[in-house]
Design a protein around this motif. Structure first.
Motif, mmCIF file in Angstrom:
data_model
loop_
_atom_site.group_PDB
_atom_site.id
_atom_site.type_symbol
_atom_site.label_atom_id
_atom_site.label_comp_id
_atom_site.label_asym_id
_atom_site.label_seq_id
_atom_site.Cartn_x
_atom_site.Cartn_y
_atom_site.Cartn_z
ATOM 1 N N ARG A 188 35.232 34.068 29.903
ATOM 2 C CA ARG A 188 35.738 33.060 30.841
ATOM 3 C C ARG A 188 37.211 32.760 30.565
ATOM 4 N NH1 ARG A 188 36.777 27.791 31.359
ATOM 5 N NH2 ARG A 188 36.412 27.382 29.161
ATOM 6 N N ILE A 189 37.553 32.672 29.287
ATOM 7 C CA ILE A 189 38.943 32.400 28.924
ATOM 8 C C ILE A 189 39.845 33.543 29.381
ATOM 9 C CG2 ILE A 189 40.506 32.139 26.960
ATOM 10 C CD1 ILE A 189 38.232 30.655 25.535
ATOM 11 N N ALA A 190 39.349 34.785 29.242
ATOM 12 C CA ALA A 190 40.139 35.938 29.702
ATOM 13 C C ALA A 190 40.389 35.850 31.204
ATOM 14 C CB ALA A 190 39.411 37.230 29.346
ATOM 15 N N ARG A 191 39.391 35.392 31.976
ATOM 16 C CA ARG A 191 39.587 35.215 33.417
ATOM 17 C C ARG A 191 40.635 34.148 33.692
ATOM 18 N NH1 ARG A 191 33.762 35.367 33.987
ATOM 19 N NH2 ARG A 191 33.823 33.121 34.339
ATOM 20 N N GLU A 192 40.573 33.043 32.907
ATOM 21 C CA GLU A 192 41.568 31.985 33.072
ATOM 22 C C GLU A 192 42.971 32.547 32.862
ATOM 23 O OE1 GLU A 192 41.384 28.771 33.776
ATOM 24 O OE2 GLU A 192 39.220 28.479 33.878
ATOM 25 N N LEU A 193 43.128 33.326 31.818
ATOM 26 C CA LEU A 193 44.446 33.875 31.499
ATOM 27 C C LEU A 193 44.923 34.821 32.595
ATOM 28 C CD1 LEU A 193 46.555 33.805 29.246
ATOM 29 C CD2 LEU A 193 45.453 35.810 28.257
ATOM 30 N N HIS A 194 44.007 35.681 33.066
ATOM 31 C CA HIS A 194 44.378 36.643 34.115
ATOM 32 C C HIS A 194 44.787 35.929 35.397
ATOM 33 C CE1 HIS A 194 43.349 39.023 37.722
ATOM 34 N NE2 HIS A 194 43.904 40.022 37.059
ATOM 35 N N ILE A 254 39.597 30.686 42.195
ATOM 36 C CA ILE A 254 39.266 31.661 43.240
ATOM 37 C C ILE A 254 40.339 31.646 44.325
ATOM 38 C CG2 ILE A 254 37.637 32.168 45.109
ATOM 39 C CD1 ILE A 254 35.392 31.244 43.205
ATOM 40 N N VAL A 255 40.727 30.463 44.770
ATOM 41 C CA VAL A 255 41.779 30.354 45.790
ATOM 42 C C VAL A 255 43.093 30.909 45.246
ATOM 43 C CG1 VAL A 255 43.148 28.751 47.174
ATOM 44 C CG2 VAL A 255 40.683 28.398 46.939
ATOM 45 N N GLN A 256 43.391 30.596 43.995
ATOM 46 C CA GLN A 256 44.629 31.079 43.387
ATOM 47 C C GLN A 256 44.687 32.606 43.374
ATOM 48 O OE1 GLN A 256 45.147 30.649 39.053
ATOM 49 N NE2 GLN A 256 47.089 29.616 39.504
ATOM 50 N N GLU A 257 43.596 33.243 42.981
ATOM 51 C CA GLU A 257 43.574 34.708 42.946
ATOM 52 C C GLU A 257 43.649 35.280 44.364
ATOM 53 O OE1 GLU A 257 43.668 38.491 41.631
ATOM 54 O OE2 GLU A 257 43.874 36.654 40.441
ATOM 55 N N GLY A 258 42.965 34.626 45.315
ATOM 56 C CA GLY A 258 43.033 35.090 46.700
ATOM 57 C C GLY A 258 44.440 35.018 47.261
ATOM 58 N N LEU A 259 45.170 33.938 46.977
ATOM 59 C CA LEU A 259 46.548 33.804 47.452
ATOM 60 C C LEU A 259 47.468 34.814 46.761
ATOM 61 C CD1 LEU A 259 46.924 29.916 47.644
ATOM 62 C CD2 LEU A 259 46.681 31.530 49.550
ATOM 63 N N THR A 260 47.197 35.085 45.480
ATOM 64 C CA THR A 260 47.989 36.097 44.768
ATOM 65 C C THR A 260 47.838 37.458 45.433
ATOM 66 O OG1 THR A 260 47.735 34.896 42.675
ATOM 67 C CG2 THR A 260 48.359 37.212 42.539
ATOM 68 N N GLY A 289 41.106 41.229 39.501
ATOM 69 C CA GLY A 289 41.145 39.987 40.251
ATOM 70 C C GLY A 289 39.907 39.759 41.082
ATOM 71 N N LEU A 290 39.542 40.735 41.904
ATOM 72 C CA LEU A 290 38.351 40.602 42.744
ATOM 73 C C LEU A 290 37.093 40.533 41.885
ATOM 74 C CD1 LEU A 290 37.315 40.439 45.609
ATOM 75 C CD2 LEU A 290 37.199 42.944 45.661
ATOM 76 N N ARG A 291 37.080 41.285 40.798
ATOM 77 C CA ARG A 291 35.932 41.226 39.886
ATOM 78 C C ARG A 291 35.817 39.840 39.261
ATOM 79 N NH1 ARG A 291 37.446 44.643 35.995
ATOM 80 N NH2 ARG A 291 37.122 46.388 37.414
ATOM 81 N N GLY A 292 36.970 39.251 38.907
ATOM 82 C CA GLY A 292 36.948 37.902 38.342
ATOM 83 C C GLY A 292 36.453 36.875 39.343
ATOM 84 N N ILE A 293 36.852 37.015 40.608
ATOM 85 C CA ILE A 293 36.356 36.107 41.650
ATOM 86 C C ILE A 293 34.837 36.197 41.757
ATOM 87 C CG2 ILE A 293 36.299 35.736 44.157
ATOM 88 C CD1 ILE A 293 39.252 36.455 44.233
ATOM 89 N N ASP A 294 34.324 37.418 41.784
ATOM 90 C CA ASP A 294 32.878 37.606 41.891
ATOM 91 C C ASP A 294 32.153 37.027 40.682
ATOM 92 O OD1 ASP A 294 30.567 38.851 43.323
ATOM 93 O OD2 ASP A 294 30.451 40.012 41.464
ATOM 94 N N GLU A 295 32.724 37.194 39.482
ATOM 95 C CA GLU A 295 32.098 36.657 38.273
ATOM 96 C C GLU A 295 32.061 35.138 38.311
ATOM 97 O OE1 GLU A 295 34.348 38.257 35.085
ATOM 98 O OE2 GLU A 295 33.345 40.215 35.104
ATOM 99 N N ARG A 296 33.142 34.524 38.755
ATOM 100 C CA ARG A 296 33.161 33.062 38.847
ATOM 101 C C ARG A 296 32.104 32.559 39.833
ATOM 102 N NH1 ARG A 296 37.603 30.706 36.501
ATOM 103 N NH2 ARG A 296 39.317 32.097 35.920
#
Length: 380
Positions: A184-190, A298-304, A345-352
């Motif tokens: 989870r922390i790795a996702r936060e950092l990414h 999730i929104v942040q990664e989508g906007l990125t 990024g998309l993988r992290g969204i799905d995991e969240r």
């Protein structure tokens, strides 16, 4: 030949277990002499038989229960490791925690003293048989018995002094929880640092091209880069704080952002050149903090992704809270080369989303990329 024989006899695994058993013999012998002396004095004083028996039970049973003392487990563990040459996979046993560990330590303590008492009995038997033809067979049997007993003790030490099956299972569960937390922390950092770097890169690139023609735009771009990188530094401080296993987070550490910071996120994206049309339905402030934080990422990664791949630098965001779910719908125009997106990024969204029991749908259709995330939500 003599050297190899002497080396075999002096090998630690051959004589150290005998020392361990002699320690148990010393404990058993000291207890036996003390109990016999006290009982003899009590019996000679004319004490009734029932009282003499009661005194004997207390004298014998009291010292034997010393095995339940927490520190005994640690002491016996060190002795087993150094004298029985036992290797504990989880490290040397510490003091006993809980009655389950104390009971197993008591069993080991009694076994140690019992084998020591057998050594004392065997030596006394050898003394009684000295001079007869039974001496040699008795010595051989005693040596064989000591070897077998020491090997049995070496096998039982990890069972009685080491962690039980339930304790091992609990440790595995803790390790699995820690691994999930680090993921989870790795996702936060990414998500946080990746978003900040994308914004800063786009703004720096545009400012470099317009540095001599549009000073106002360059100034605004530099201000956006400053704000974004400062926020990224705060996020990085938060993530690094989570990695400190043995210390608490400092009081000034910035907490993870949630949907309460959505306006700032949209402002940063627009400052980077992405035209975002956003609509919000429902009171997002009533969301549980966990759901709000994950939805923000999730929104942040989508906007990125939209900032990187939108062909006309536009995106449409719709957040809707109602009927027990939070729906996140983000679209932007996409080119053929970006029709199939893959990556962390998309993988992290799905995991969240999956962690919260939600679903993720993403893909290109009729020239537009669509990200649709549904998260179960209940009002806090």
């Amino acid at each position: 030949m003599l050297r190899s024989a002497s080396a075999l006899l002096l090998a630690p695994e051959n004589y150290l277990p005998v020392v361990f058993m002699l320690v148990g013999a010393a404990l058993a012998l000291a207890l036996g002499i003390a109990d016999f002396t006290v009982l003899a004095l009590v019996a000679e004083s004319g004490t009734p038989t029932w009282l003499t028996v009661l005194v004997g039970v207390v004298l014998i049973g009291g010292p034997l229960t010393a095995g339940v003392i927490p520190a005994v487990r640690q002491i016996e563990g060190v002795a087993a490791q150094s004298l029985l040459v036992v290797q504990f996979r989880e490290g040397p046993p510490g003091t006993a925690v809980g009655w389950e560990q104390r009971r197993r330590t008591l069993g080991w303590f009694l076994l140690h003293m019992f084998t020591g008492a057998l050594v004392v009995a065997a030596v006394l038997g050898l003394i009684a048989l000295s001079g007869s033809w039974w001496t040699i067979p008795a010595v051989a049997a005693t040596v064989l018995g000591i070897v077998l007993a020491s090997r049995l003790l070496a096998r039982l030490a990890p069972v009685l002094l080491g962690p039980s099956y339930a304790e091992r299972l609990e440790r595995l569960q803790r390790d699995a929880t820690r691994a999930a937390e680090r993921t989870r922390i790795a996702r936060e950092l990414h998500d946080s640092i990746g978003h900040a770097l994308s914004l800063a890169t786009v703004q720096a690139s545009a400012a470099r091209k317009l540095i001599g023609r549009d000073p106002a735009f360059v100034e605004a771009a530099l201000e956006t880069i400053e704000t974004t990188t400062r926020r990224a530094a705060a996020d990085l401080d938060y993530v690094l704080g989570l990695l400190r296993d043995d210390t608490q987070l400092p009081a000034e550490t910035t907490p993870a952002p949630d949907l309460g910071s959505l306006d700032g996120l949209l402002t940063a994206a627009r400052s980077a050149g992405l035209t975002v049309v956003s609509t919000v339905s429902g009171e997002l402030s009533r969301l549980p903090l966990l759901v709000s934080r994950e939805a923000y990422r999730i929104v942040q990664e989508g906007l990125t992704n939209a900032l990187k791949y939108s062909t006309d630098a536009t995106a449409t965001l719709n957040l809707s809270l109602g009927a027990g779910t939070l729906d996140i719908h983000l679209t932007n125009p996409t080119g053929q080369r970006r029709a199939a997106r893959t990556g962390r990024g998309l993988r992290g969204i799905d995991e969240r989303a999956t962690t919260l029991g939600g679903t993720t749908t993403a893909g290109a259709d009729d020239g537009r990329w669509t990200l649709f995330v549904v998260i179960p939500a209940w009002e806090a």
